[in-house]
Design a protein around this motif. Structure first.
Motif, PDB file in Angstrom:
ATOM      1  N   GLN A  68      64.938  16.956  78.143  1.00 10.10           N
ATOM      2  CA  GLN A  68      65.686  18.209  78.002  1.00 10.10           C
ATOM      3  C   GLN A  68      67.179  17.940  77.908  1.00 10.10           C
ATOM      4  OE1 GLN A  68      64.613  20.676  81.306  1.00 10.10           O
ATOM      5  NE2 GLN A  68      62.751  21.453  80.338  1.00 10.10           N
ATOM      6  N   ALA A  71      67.945  16.677  74.443  1.00 17.22           N
ATOM      7  CA  ALA A  71      67.871  17.751  73.452  1.00 17.22           C
ATOM      8  C   ALA A  71      69.114  18.639  73.524  1.00 17.22           C
ATOM      9  CB  ALA A  71      66.610  18.582  73.666  1.00 17.22           C
ATOM     10  N   GLU A  72      69.577  18.968  74.724  1.00 20.25           N
ATOM     11  CA  GLU A  72      70.785  19.781  74.868  1.00 20.25           C
ATOM     12  C   GLU A  72      72.000  19.048  74.324  1.00 20.25           C
ATOM     13  OE1 GLU A  72      71.125  20.796  78.973  1.00 20.25           O
ATOM     14  OE2 GLU A  72      69.412  22.175  78.922  1.00 20.25           O
ATOM     15  N   GLN A  74      72.014  16.784  71.940  1.00 23.29           N
ATOM     16  CA  GLN A  74      71.918  16.774  70.472  1.00 23.29           C
ATOM     17  C   GLN A  74      72.292  18.134  69.895  1.00 23.29           C
ATOM     18  OE1 GLN A  74      67.945  15.462  69.630  1.00 23.29           O
ATOM     19  NE2 GLN A  74      68.444  13.284  69.876  1.00 23.29           N
ATOM     20  N   GLN A  75      71.895  19.225  70.587  1.00 22.82           N
ATOM     21  CA  GLN A  75      72.275  20.563  70.126  1.00 22.82           C
ATOM     22  C   GLN A  75      73.791  20.736  70.169  1.00 22.82           C
ATOM     23  OE1 GLN A  75      70.135  23.307  72.581  1.00 22.82           O
ATOM     24  NE2 GLN A  75      68.284  23.263  71.300  1.00 22.82           N
ATOM     25  N   ARG A  76      74.434  20.269  71.226  1.00 25.02           N
ATOM     26  CA  ARG A  76      75.890  20.375  71.325  1.00 25.02           C
ATOM     27  C   ARG A  76      76.564  19.586  70.214  1.00 25.02           C
ATOM     28  NH1 ARG A  76      75.786  18.858  77.284  1.00 25.02           N
ATOM     29  NH2 ARG A  76      74.999  20.743  78.243  1.00 25.02           N
ATOM     30  N   SER A  78      75.266  18.726  67.268  1.00 25.59           N
ATOM     31  CA  SER A  78      75.035  19.356  65.963  1.00 25.59           C
ATOM     32  C   SER A  78      75.867  20.628  65.827  1.00 25.59           C
ATOM     33  CB  SER A  78      73.552  19.659  65.757  1.00 25.59           C
ATOM     34  OG  SER A  78      73.108  20.605  66.706  1.00 25.59           O
ATOM     35  N   ALA A  79      76.062  21.377  66.913  1.00 25.09           N
ATOM     36  CA  ALA A  79      76.906  22.575  66.864  1.00 25.09           C
ATOM     37  C   ALA A  79      78.354  22.184  66.609  1.00 25.09           C
ATOM     38  CB  ALA A  79      76.785  23.352  68.168  1.00 25.09           C
TER      39      ALA A  79
END
Length: 100
Positions: A68, A71-72, A74-76, A78-79
């Motif tokens: 988790q 994943a968080e 990677q989201q940051r 990519s954002a």
């Protein structure tokens, strides 16, 4: 003939000494001793199974928690990349506040 009596006496003393030692260590009743040994082995097996299960659950929890977090992260990332691409080359860069 006296020799036979002496051998019988020595053997009986050895047997009696072994029985007393066994009774002192394990108790009087050999059937109860077998029962207690079996119960002790069963309880040890249950404790070992519970320990193995706890280790498996802990490993699963930690690996899930780390997944988790990855994943968080990677989201940051990519954002942040999308935000940089959307502002364009001539636009003023925006400040990214972590945790927002």
């Amino acid at each position: 003939m006296a020799n036979d009596y002496d051998n019988q006496l020595i053997e009986s003393v050895v047997v009696r000494r072994n029985r007393i030692t066994s009774a002192l260590l394990y108790g009087d009743n050999p059937h109860q001793r077998r029962w207690v040994d079996s119960v002790r082995l069963f309880l040890f097996s249950i404790a070992l199974a519970a320990l193995i299960a706890a280790i498996c659950v802990g490993y699963s929890f930690i690996s899930n928690l780390l997944a988790q977090q990855r994943a968080e992260q990677q989201q940051r990332q990519s954002a942040a990349v999308e935000l940089q691409q959307s502002t364009g080359p001539g636009a003023e860069p925006l400040e990214i506040i972590p945790g927002a």
